[in-house]
Design an enzyme around this catalytic site. Structure first.
Site, PDB file in Angstrom:
ATOM      1  N   PHE A   1      42.375  32.067  42.039  1.00 37.18           N
ATOM      2  CA  PHE A   1      41.452  33.153  42.455  1.00 37.18           C
ATOM      3  C   PHE A   1      41.755  33.972  42.935  1.00 37.18           C
ATOM      4  CE2 PHE A   1      37.491  35.901  42.613  1.00 37.18           C
ATOM      5  CZ  PHE A   1      37.347  36.134  41.465  1.00 37.18           C
TER       6      PHE A   1
ATOM      7  N   LYS B   1      35.457  40.297  51.720  1.00 36.33           N
ATOM      8  CA  LYS B   1      34.346  39.823  52.273  1.00 36.33           C
ATOM      9  C   LYS B   1      33.719  40.120  53.210  1.00 36.33           C
ATOM     10  CE  LYS B   1      34.386  37.423  48.230  1.00 36.33           C
ATOM     11  NZ  LYS B   1      35.528  36.244  47.334  1.00 36.33           N
TER      12      LYS B   1
ATOM     13  N   ASP C   1      46.352  34.266  50.825  1.00 39.91           N
ATOM     14  CA  ASP C   1      44.473  35.200  50.419  1.00 39.91           C
ATOM     15  C   ASP C   1      43.455  34.045  50.652  1.00 39.91           C
ATOM     16  OD1 ASP C   1      42.392  36.379  49.444  1.00 39.91           O
ATOM     17  OD2 ASP C   1      43.636  36.340  47.173  1.00 39.91           O
TER      18      ASP C   1
HETATM   19  C1  PLP Z   1      36.994  37.196  46.130  1.00 39.63           C
HETATM   20  C2  PLP Z   1      37.818  36.441  46.099  1.00 39.63           C
HETATM   21  C3  PLP Z   1      38.704  37.795  45.662  1.00 39.63           C
HETATM   22  C4  PLP Z   1      38.105  38.900  45.396  1.00 39.63           C
HETATM   23  O1  PLP Z   1      37.351  39.667  46.220  1.00 39.63           O
HETATM   24  P1  PLP Z   1      36.474  41.117  45.336  1.00 39.63           P
HETATM   25  O2  PLP Z   1      35.701  41.555  46.719  1.00 39.63           O
HETATM   26  O3  PLP Z   1      35.437  40.337  44.174  1.00 39.63           O
HETATM   27  O4  PLP Z   1      37.612  41.689  44.753  1.00 39.63           O
HETATM   28  C5  PLP Z   1      39.576  37.824  46.051  1.00 39.63           C
HETATM   29  N1  PLP Z   1      40.558  36.251  46.357  1.00 39.63           N
HETATM   30  C6  PLP Z   1      39.559  35.357  47.167  1.00 39.63           C
HETATM   31  C7  PLP Z   1      40.585  34.124  47.306  1.00 39.63           C
HETATM   32  C8  PLP Z   1      38.161  35.673  46.972  1.00 39.63           C
HETATM   33  O5  PLP Z   1      37.339  34.591  46.867  1.00 39.63           O
END
Ligand code: PLP
Length: 407
Positions: A141, A255, A226
């Protein structure tokens, strides 16, 4: 009609149905607690998918936000501002990287990482034009933009949103041999989450990241991590890759960088990579704005000052041990690191959703991910006595009669 029902109906009527919220309408938050419009109190065990690691409205972060609100909020990057430089230096120090590119949301930071590693592929590695490939993992994700969903393996994220962006190869997660086999002369990077949060808190085998680091170095491929969800103390270290004592080439953050009050994301990388952007090559109206920079600076400081990573480590161990000790007939296993914990239900226990609903009725907000997993991820400022309170209710639900699904 109750106020709760009226507000839920309004959201459902005028909002696109791209979410299925639990039936609770929140109107106030403080620390680990949130309150609904009827005054009921809930312990937030989701923390906005780790965006609220600091708890709701952390006083130090609200202070930084209000101070900056009184001075300067938005300038565009057409000019310098007095918060951005300090933010970039502090985040570079914090990540042990050379340079930073600030954005707003996680998906934008991932998009930025995709651009950065492709540029490096063409200009440094010498991949022929338009041929660069990025390797990613099954069940990843990384956000919701068209390019990002182009390399998702989840049909729900992709269906009828094509045509998709080419240039991505999907391999199994946690399998370093698969990475070795997938690399070609045109591979510029491997993009991976150290723990796959959205996939149901999938923890790769021990030594995976170390192997991945070695393979990427040997084959001249960048390693892009990520850590949008796993960063900033969530897994018991500043960043999840610190557990493995490796260094990525590109680090994607979001985040919790916004301290739970404002969207701030960024990528950090070595100069050899981020130095490849020249004026005009990338940008964002809001990225790097003084309000976001002031908030993010304070968010980082609070994580350090309050030892939130250490708390997550200690409390995560305690919480996991207690979960395992419950002897629940519904639980298959528990996985995760720090305070990012996935409780995996047995096949015959049915969906995790009724369990989340039962916990909600007892004042604990959490969410199912991927049907049979409950994700437990409270704010990192939580205290042991509040975890004990939560555990009491979790135990009651996990050892009681099977909950049934609400309407
Ligand atoms: C939440 C998330 C994203 C995307 O972040 P948004 O602020 O919702 O665009 C990307 N990578 C990971 C691992 C995430 O948990």
């Amino acid at each position: 009609m109750s106020q709760t029902q009226a507000l839920m109906d309004q959201e459902t009527r005028y909002g696109a149905h791209n979410y299925l919220p639990l039936p609770v309408v929140l109107s106030k938050g403080e620390g680990i607690w949130v309150y609904d419009v009827e005054g009921n109190r809930y312990l937030d065990f989701l923390s906005c998918y780790s965006a609220v690691n600091h708890g709701h409205r952390h006083p130090k972060i609200v202070e930084a936000l209000t101070e900056q609100l009184g001075r300067l909020t938005l300038t565009s990057r057409a000019f310098y501002n007095d918060q951005l430089g300090p933010f970039l230096e502090e985040l570079a120090d914090y990540t042990h990287m050379d340079m930073i590119l600030p954005m707003n949301t996680g998906a934008e930071a991932v998009e930025t990482a995709v651009k950065a590693v492709r540029r490096w592929g063409y200009r440094v590695k010498g991949i022929p034009a338009e041929q660069a490939e990025i390797i990613v993992c099954n069940d990843n994700f990384h956000g919701r933009t068209v390019t990002v969903i182009s390399f998702s393996s989840e049909q729900a994220y992709r269906a009828d949103f094509g045509p998709y962006t080419p240039g991505f190869t999907i391999i199994p997660y946690g399998d370093s041999k698969a990475l070795e086999d997938a690399i070609t002369d045109r591979t510029c990077a491997f993009l991976v989450e150290p723990i796959q949060g959205e996939a149901g808190v999938m923890v790769p085998p021990d030594g995976y990241l170390k192997d991945v680091r070695r393979i990427c170095t040997e084959r001249n491929v960048l390693l892009a991590l990520d850590e949008v969800q796993t960063g900033f103390g969530r897994t018991g270290k500043r960043f999840c890759h610190w557990h493995d004592e490796i260094e990525p080439d590109v680090l994607v953050m979001g985040k919790a960088l916004g301290g739970g009050v404002y969207p701030v994301s960024a990528i950090a990388a070595k100069r050899e990579i981020l130095g490849l952007f020249e004026p005009g090559s990338h940008g964002s109206t809001f990225g790097g704005n003084p309000l976001g920079a002031a908030v993010a600076r304070r968010a980082i400081k609070v994580i350090e000052d309050e030892g939130l990573a250490e708390r997550a480590d200690e409390l995560g161990r305690y919480f996991t041990e207690r979960l395992l000790g419950m002897g629940s007939p519904y639980v298959d296993h528990v996985r995760g690191k720090g305070l990012l914990i996935g409780l995996v239900l047995k096949n015959d226990a049915g969906s995790a959703r009724p369990f989340a609903e039962a916990l909600m009725k007892r004042g604990l907000l959490c969410k199912e991910t991927h049907e049979n997993v409950l994700r437990f991820a409270p704010p990192l400022v939580i205290e042991k006595k509040d975890l004990d309170w939560a555990l009491e209710h979790i135990e009651a639900v996990l050892t009681g009669p099977a909950p049934t699904r609400g309407k």
